[in-house]
Motif scaffolding. Sequence first.
Motif, short mmCIF file in Angstrom:
data_model
loop_
_atom_site.label_atom_id
_atom_site.label_comp_id
_atom_site.label_asym_id
_atom_site.label_seq_id
_atom_site.Cartn_x
_atom_site.Cartn_y
_atom_site.Cartn_z
N ALA A 27 0.83 -1.20 0.00
CA ALA A 27 0.00 0.00 0.00
C ALA A 27 0.87 1.26 0.00
CB ALA A 27 -0.91 0.00 1.23
N PHE A 28 0.23 2.41 -0.19
CA PHE A 28 0.85 3.74 -0.08
C PHE A 28 1.75 4.10 -1.26
CE2 PHE A 28 0.36 2.10 4.31
CZ PHE A 28 -0.70 2.90 4.68
N LYS A 29 1.50 3.58 -2.44
CA LYS A 29 2.33 3.94 -3.59
C LYS A 29 1.45 4.46 -4.73
CE LYS A 29 6.35 3.61 -5.96
NZ LYS A 29 6.35 2.94 -7.22
N ASN A 30 0.26 4.98 -4.46
CA ASN A 30 -0.62 5.44 -5.52
C ASN A 30 -0.51 6.93 -5.79
OD1 ASN A 30 -1.87 3.03 -6.29
ND2 ASN A 30 -3.13 3.07 -4.45
N HIS A 31 -0.45 7.72 -4.77
CA HIS A 31 -0.42 9.17 -4.96
C HIS A 31 0.30 9.79 -3.77
CE1 HIS A 31 -4.20 10.06 -2.39
NE2 HIS A 31 -3.83 8.83 -2.18
#
Length: 65
Positions: A27-31
Amino acid sequence: MPKLKTRKAAAKRFRATGSGKIVRRKAFKNHLLQHKSSARKRRLSQMEIVNERDEQNVRFMLPYL
């Protein structure tokens, strides 16, 4: 016996390795990437093995994995 249905949302998120373990994206790699360090973003790009406590739920959602 009828065929079992695959949860399509889970099928898009998990896959099996050659040894049969289930892997997922981190998680935490989208924006909001500009303030995260390059090392952190590189670490988040790697696949992660699903925790053993969650693996039974994932296998239930993906009966033919």
